[in-house]
Design a protein around this motif. Structure first.
Motif: not given
Length: 491
Positions: A365-374, A435-442
């Motif tokens: 399923h889609p996932i932005i892991p917790h640490g990354v989302s923080v 780490v993805p560089r901001g909200l746009k990157a995810v």
């Protein structure tokens, strides 16, 4: 530093320096003074008059740290006079060494029956919690054992709670205003937590986080009664952890440390509870939590890049695992604030919106892991909070720079420019970890920002600890949250 990296750093610093004005309405030249708090925070403990807190309370699980200590768990449960043990794990950990060691230890004890629930979902939802709770209620366990990451430990906490409160609804204890936020007055069953990631620190805390899919954000239950009786921190148990999981888990440690160290002081939290049982687990920064949080910050900045480069670096893995528990003690008593508050809708809305799936996670399923989302909002958040306590943020900056706050290169930075430097230091650190560089990157767009703000506003238990929002008269934070999310769109 490469020319491209240097150019990116310069552009970020220029962008950050455009927003160095103090967010607090009480700021004055040459110093920083918050307005006196004269309002009662929404949904806090009712009292006759609004008074500031005057005390803090320290609570944490007993911890055992060492090589191979998972082998002792059977003896521990036998010593606790367990009659039936509910064992929680997830489908991946169920196949790995930590679970095998735990089951061998349980089986070595005579007359110690146990049942295994191996269906815990990564980033658990209200439905997955309900399934685990229903299973636990059927068996009426005397004791619980959790072997896994924060998702497993938090699910076991919920199963324990609702085994004791057999007729309660999930939302009776979910944090207000999402749920009723009722206090836990009954004694829960003993729970032993065996973490397999160096991240959440859930083995030390009374917090349990869940994705409320019907509302597209996360929240949870925070109460000292939920904390495990014992956390068994076994250095062998992160050996099989994939590098992306190491990084995401380590990011959680990083921001647990940063947020708890920079939360409003416990003496600024209002209102004072009318009864000690109503004093929240998240109390604001305090002298005890500070020690644990700052040490964990230093260790994470030093060792997380080493693990990201080589997950077989035994020394780095050991120190990160210990840092995760230290950070758990820190934030478990001080609390977290803005990065975590905004991470909950960032993760929750992903399932309906961007549907981003982070590489290295074995889920369907889609996932932005917790640490990354923080981490996505980290640079903007700590630029915003810097004026609340320049001294603390100068210490934070020094950690990222590998020096001390007394270093002339750190000490000479004017308070008015400090936030831009903190922004750049955190952004550069995240860059180094990929780490993805901001909200746009995810996958988020700027049109999603109002939705993310709306998903953050109900997170009062953490927003009320945020300097510049939680300590300001009449502030719900909407304007500041919007600006921070805009600044986190890309960097």
């Amino acid at each position: 530093m490469s020319p491209l990296a240097s150019r990116n750093a310069i552009l970020r610093l220029m962008n950050a320096s455009q927003h160095t004005a103090c967010p607090c309405h009480g700021c004055r030249p040459g110093g920083h003074a918050h307005q006196a708090i004269t309002h009662m925070r929404k949904l806090a403990t009712p009292v006759n008059a609004v008074e500031k807190e005057y005390a803090f309370e320290v609570a944490a699980s007993n911890l055992r740290f060492g090589d191979g200590v998972t082998r002792e768990v059977g003896m521990d449960l036998k010593n606790m006079k367990a009659t039936k043990v509910g064992v929680f794990t997830d489908p991946n950990i169920a196949k790995l060494r930590p679970m095998k060691m735990a089951l061998e230890s349980l089986s070595s004890q005579t007359d110690l029956p146990f049942e295994v629930y191996d269906s815990v979902v990564a980033e658990p939802t209200e439905d997955s919690w309900r399934n685990a709770i229903a299973w636990a209620r059927e068996h009426d366990f005397s004791h619980f054992l959790a072997v896994g990451g924060g998702s497993v430990i938090d699910t076991a906490k919920a199963a324990n709670l609702f085994t004791v409160y057999r007729d309660a609804d999930l939302f009776d204890f979910i944090n207000a205003p999402v749920g009723k936020g009722l206090p836990i007055s009954k004694t829960l069953r003993p729970l032993i937590a065996v973490p397999t990631t160096a991240g959440t620190g859930s083995e030390t805390t009374g917090a349990a986080i869940v994705d409320i899919t019907s509302k597209s954000f996360k929240t949870g239950i925070a109460a000292r009664a939920l904390k495990p009786t014992l956390g068994i921190v076994d250095t062998y148990n992160t050996e099989s952890c994939p590098t992306p999981v190491h990084i995401s888990a380590g990011l959680d440690v990083l921001f647990h440390s940063l947020e708890s160290y920079t939360a409003i002081p416990y003496t600024e939290r209002t209102p004072r509870p009318s009864n000690p049982i109503l004093r929240p687990a998240y109390q604001g920064s305090n002298p005890v939590a500070d020690i644990f949080s700052f040490w964990a910050l230093e260790q994470t900045v030093k060792y997380l890049p080493r693990v990201a480069k080589n997950r077989d670096d035994t020394e780095a893995r050991r120190q990160l695992l210990l840092a995760a528990s230290f950070a758990g003690i820190g934030f478990g008593n001080a609390g977290v604030h803005l990065c975590h508050g905004m991470s909950y809708p960032i993760s929750g809305l992903n399932k309906k919106g961007p549907k981003y799936k982070h590489s290295g996670y074995a889920v369907d399923h889609p996932i932005i892991p917790h640490g990354v989302s923080v981490a996505l909002t980290g640079p903007a958040v700590f630029q915003f909070t810097t004026p609340s306590s320049p001294e603390r943020h100068r210490q934070v900056l020094a950690v990222f720079k590998g020096t001390t706050a007394s270093d002339p290169s750190i000490n000479a930075i004017p308070d008015s420019e400090l936030g831009a430097h903190v922004y750049e230091a955190i952004a550069s650190f995240l860059d180094g970890l990929g780490v993805p560089r901001g909200l746009k990157a995810v996958g988020y767009t700027k049109a999603d920002i109002p939705m993310l703000v709306e998903g953050t506003l109900p997170q009062r238990r953490v927003l009320d600890l945020a300097p510049g929002i939680g300590d300001m008269v009449g502030e719900d934070g909407r304007e500041h949250l919007t600006k921070m999310l805009e600044s986190s769109f890309e960097y």
